[in-house]
Motif scaffolding. Structure first.
Motif, PDB file in Angstrom:
ATOM      1  N   PHE A 143       0.762  -0.931   0.019  1.00  0.00           N
ATOM      2  CA  PHE A 143       0.012  -0.065  -0.013  1.00  0.00           C
ATOM      3  C   PHE A 143       1.075   1.307   0.030  1.00  0.00           C
ATOM      4  CE2 PHE A 143      -3.225   2.714   2.163  1.00  0.00           C
ATOM      5  CZ  PHE A 143      -3.939   3.038   1.115  1.00  0.00           C
ATOM      6  N   PRO A 144       1.434   1.488  -1.249  1.00  0.00           N
ATOM      7  CA  PRO A 144       2.428   2.815  -1.066  1.00  0.00           C
ATOM      8  C   PRO A 144       1.748   4.056  -0.933  1.00  0.00           C
ATOM      9  CG  PRO A 144       1.622   2.001  -3.336  1.00  0.00           C
ATOM     10  CD  PRO A 144       0.902   0.977  -2.364  1.00  0.00           C
ATOM     11  N   PHE A 145       2.394   5.081  -0.491  1.00  0.00           N
ATOM     12  CA  PHE A 145       1.890   6.263  -0.021  1.00  0.00           C
ATOM     13  C   PHE A 145       1.207   7.031  -1.027  1.00  0.00           C
ATOM     14  CE2 PHE A 145       2.311  10.802   1.474  1.00  0.00           C
ATOM     15  CZ  PHE A 145       1.364  10.684   2.676  1.00  0.00           C
ATOM     16  N   TRP A 146       1.588   6.877  -2.543  1.00  0.00           N
ATOM     17  CA  TRP A 146       0.608   7.508  -3.428  1.00  0.00           C
ATOM     18  C   TRP A 146      -0.763   7.047  -3.486  1.00  0.00           C
ATOM     19  CZ3 TRP A 146      -1.435   4.432  -7.273  1.00  0.00           C
ATOM     20  CH2 TRP A 146      -0.703   3.375  -7.506  1.00  0.00           C
ATOM     21  N   ALA A 147      -0.837   5.599  -3.125  1.00  0.00           N
ATOM     22  CA  ALA A 147      -2.232   5.244  -3.180  1.00  0.00           C
ATOM     23  C   ALA A 147      -3.037   5.481  -1.648  1.00  0.00           C
ATOM     24  CB  ALA A 147      -1.922   3.576  -2.936  1.00  0.00           C
ATOM     25  N   TYR A 148      -2.331   5.769  -0.777  1.00  0.00           N
ATOM     26  CA  TYR A 148      -2.839   6.442   0.547  1.00  0.00           C
ATOM     27  C   TYR A 148      -3.254   7.710   0.099  1.00  0.00           C
ATOM     28  CZ  TYR A 148      -3.050   8.155   5.342  1.00  0.00           C
ATOM     29  OH  TYR A 148      -3.341   8.663   6.784  1.00  0.00           O
ATOM     30  N   GLY A 149      -2.672   8.532  -0.739  1.00  0.00           N
ATOM     31  CA  GLY A 149      -2.993  10.037  -0.914  1.00  0.00           C
ATOM     32  C   GLY A 149      -3.887  10.034  -2.004  1.00  0.00           C
ATOM     33  N   MET A 150      -4.848   8.856  -2.455  1.00  0.00           N
ATOM     34  CA  MET A 150      -5.924   8.770  -3.068  1.00  0.00           C
ATOM     35  C   MET A 150      -7.303   8.842  -2.374  1.00  0.00           C
ATOM     36  SD  MET A 150      -4.752   5.945  -6.198  1.00  0.00           S
ATOM     37  CE  MET A 150      -6.358   6.006  -6.912  1.00  0.00           C
ATOM     38  N   ASP A 151      -8.285   9.579  -2.931  1.00  0.00           N
ATOM     39  CA  ASP A 151      -9.568   9.788  -2.206  1.00  0.00           C
ATOM     40  C   ASP A 151     -10.456   8.631  -2.386  1.00  0.00           C
ATOM     41  OD1 ASP A 151     -10.989  11.149  -0.476  1.00  0.00           O
ATOM     42  OD2 ASP A 151     -11.594  12.898  -2.045  1.00  0.00           O
ATOM     43  N   TRP A 152     -10.027   7.592  -1.832  1.00  0.00           N
ATOM     44  CA  TRP A 152     -11.023   6.303  -1.859  1.00  0.00           C
ATOM     45  C   TRP A 152     -12.290   6.485  -1.143  1.00  0.00           C
ATOM     46  CZ3 TRP A 152      -8.891   2.825  -4.995  1.00  0.00           C
ATOM     47  CH2 TRP A 152      -7.451   2.859  -5.108  1.00  0.00           C
ATOM     48  N   LEU A 153     -12.255   7.256  -0.256  1.00  0.00           N
ATOM     49  CA  LEU A 153     -13.445   7.399   0.670  1.00  0.00           C
ATOM     50  C   LEU A 153     -14.014   8.775   0.722  1.00  0.00           C
ATOM     51  CD1 LEU A 153     -11.558   5.772   3.679  1.00  0.00           C
ATOM     52  CD2 LEU A 153     -12.957   4.430   2.131  1.00  0.00           C
ATOM     53  N   ASN A 154     -13.667   9.525  -0.317  1.00  0.00           N
ATOM     54  CA  ASN A 154     -14.356  10.879  -0.409  1.00  0.00           C
ATOM     55  C   ASN A 154     -14.205  11.840   0.901  1.00  0.00           C
ATOM     56  OD1 ASN A 154     -15.216  10.165  -3.269  1.00  0.00           O
ATOM     57  ND2 ASN A 154     -16.979   8.905  -2.122  1.00  0.00           N
ATOM     58  N   LYS A 155     -13.076  11.903   1.498  1.00  0.00           N
ATOM     59  CA  LYS A 155     -12.640  12.749   2.308  1.00  0.00           C
ATOM     60  C   LYS A 155     -11.987  14.221   2.015  1.00  0.00           C
ATOM     61  CE  LYS A 155     -14.556   9.793   5.151  1.00  0.00           C
ATOM     62  NZ  LYS A 155     -15.878  10.139   5.994  1.00  0.00           N
ATOM     63  N   GLY A 156     -11.540  14.155   0.913  1.00  0.00           N
ATOM     64  CA  GLY A 156     -11.071  15.565   0.264  1.00  0.00           C
ATOM     65  C   GLY A 156      -9.714  15.774   0.822  1.00  0.00           C
ATOM     66  N   SER A 157      -9.500  15.700   2.201  1.00  0.00           N
ATOM     67  CA  SER A 157      -8.161  16.148   2.863  1.00  0.00           C
ATOM     68  C   SER A 157      -7.962  15.064   4.106  1.00  0.00           C
ATOM     69  CB  SER A 157      -8.120  17.277   3.268  1.00  0.00           C
ATOM     70  OG  SER A 157      -6.949  17.701   3.887  1.00  0.00           O
ATOM     71  N   TYR A 158      -6.782  14.626   4.275  1.00  0.00           N
ATOM     72  CA  TYR A 158      -6.396  14.225   5.809  1.00  0.00           C
ATOM     73  C   TYR A 158      -5.449  15.208   6.504  1.00  0.00           C
ATOM     74  CZ  TYR A 158      -7.866   9.717   3.739  1.00  0.00           C
ATOM     75  OH  TYR A 158      -8.555   8.550   3.123  1.00  0.00           O
TER      76      TYR A 158
END
Length: 339
Positions: A143-158
């Protein structure tokens, strides 16, 4: 430990990256889709730990929690301790980093790191499971960080990252459609010889703008700031900190999102994850000089430039939804961590 869907799940985070938000991150939101998630510092069922680049050593406080499952996740090019707990001593070192002010001076930086370790190699405890850039194994999930940075769950920002992107927006977003009036940008805080070399050689051709500590300007505030700076450029230099098989960060995706042609340096395995027709990789050239000549050729040929700029980030076989979907990562927790 066996926790079923719908049960209360206690989690906590230690030694995460700067500006990490406990109630607004991918793992908190993902697990909340199946469990009643509670942040519990005293008795977590899962303790998430990271590479501890700030040397907080928070996880030392949890050494007595033998029942907690320790899950290691990092954006860095490093792996966890999976065999024993280690607490290497800290030492003070002096490093020289080149800076690009009007006098082109060097400056001396005092840094702390673990004895015998490299940059950001701070590992302080035995972990049970691993999420990161490495391919799947018996106790890890890629689970690379570029995948972590995708908006899978429609949150917009972490918060950190402060911008989450979607594959569906790669071609039509506000950054990509901005007119590309400038030549090339590059973003980094940690100086490497090849970063300085390509900066110098590109500047002999056309102005290349640098952002970060070595350039004596304020570094971009996470992804949103980086996109705001890079949207005006045709090219972006995207050199990794390390060349390690399967270690590829968010650099290429964010450059493509901004409408830049990525000028990359990283392992050849990058072609397994991103379409090789949309970027240039230094390792495919005999030298930085040869790479610069190719960049100049593309810059001077509109048809060739459009060929790279319009190439999609992913081929059909590289669809991240089939590799890193929330269902995939959730199954890792269900079938391994919480089984």
């Amino acid at each position: 430990m066996s926790i079923n869907t719908g049960d209360k799940l206690k989690i906590w985070f230690a030694d995460m990256w700067l500006d990490f938000q406990f109630e607004n991150n991918y793992f908190y939101h993902l697990l909340s889709t199946e469990y009643e998630v509670e942040l519990n510092e005293e008795e977590p069922d899962i303790l998430f730990v990271s590479a501890d680049p700030m040397i907080w050593q928070e996880r030392k406080k949890y050494a007595h929690l033998t029942s907690a499952k320790r899950v290691f996740y990092t954006m860095e090019s490093c792996a966890p301790n999976l065999t024993e707990a280690t607490y290497p001593p800290r030492v003070k070192i002096e490093t020289i980093r080149r800076t690009f002010d009007k006098y082109t001076m060097d400056k001396k930086i005092i840094e702390y790191q673990s004895a015998g370790a490299g940059y950001r190699d701070y590992y302080y405890d035995k972990c049970d499971f691993y999420l990161g850039y490495s391919p799947n194994g018996s106790i890890n999930q890629q689970f690379p960080f570029w995948a972590y940075g995708m908006d899978w769950l429609n949150k917009g920002s972490y918060g950190a990252p402060d911008f989450l992107w979607k594959v569906s927006d790669l071609e039509t977003n506000e950054y990509k459609t901005t007119s590309k009036t400038k030549f090339c940008s590059m973003f980094f805080n940690f100086g490497l010889k090849n970063r300085y070399e390509i900066y110098d050689k590109l500047n002999l051709y056309k102005t290349t703008d640098g952002y970060g500590e070595p350039f004596c300007n304020s570094f971009y505030p996470w992804e949103k700031g980086k996109l705001g700076h890079s949207k005006d450029y045709k090219f972006q230099v995207c050199f990794e900190n390390d060349v390690i098989d399967h270690y590829h960060t968010e650099k290429i995706p964010l450059a493509k999102y901004a409408g830049n042609i990525p000028i990359y340096w990283g392992a050849s395995t990058v072609s397994q994850y991103f379409n090789p027709d949309c970027y240039l990789n230094l390792i495919d050239f005999d030298s930085i000089d040869a790479l610069v000549e190719r960049i100049k050729e593309i810059d001077q040929n509109d048809s060739l430039y459009q060929q790279y700029a319009s190439a999609p980030l992913f081929t059909e076989a590289q669809n991240p939804s089939s590799l890193y979907s929330p269902e995939t990562i959730l199954n890792f927790f269900k079938n391994k961590v919480l089984a």
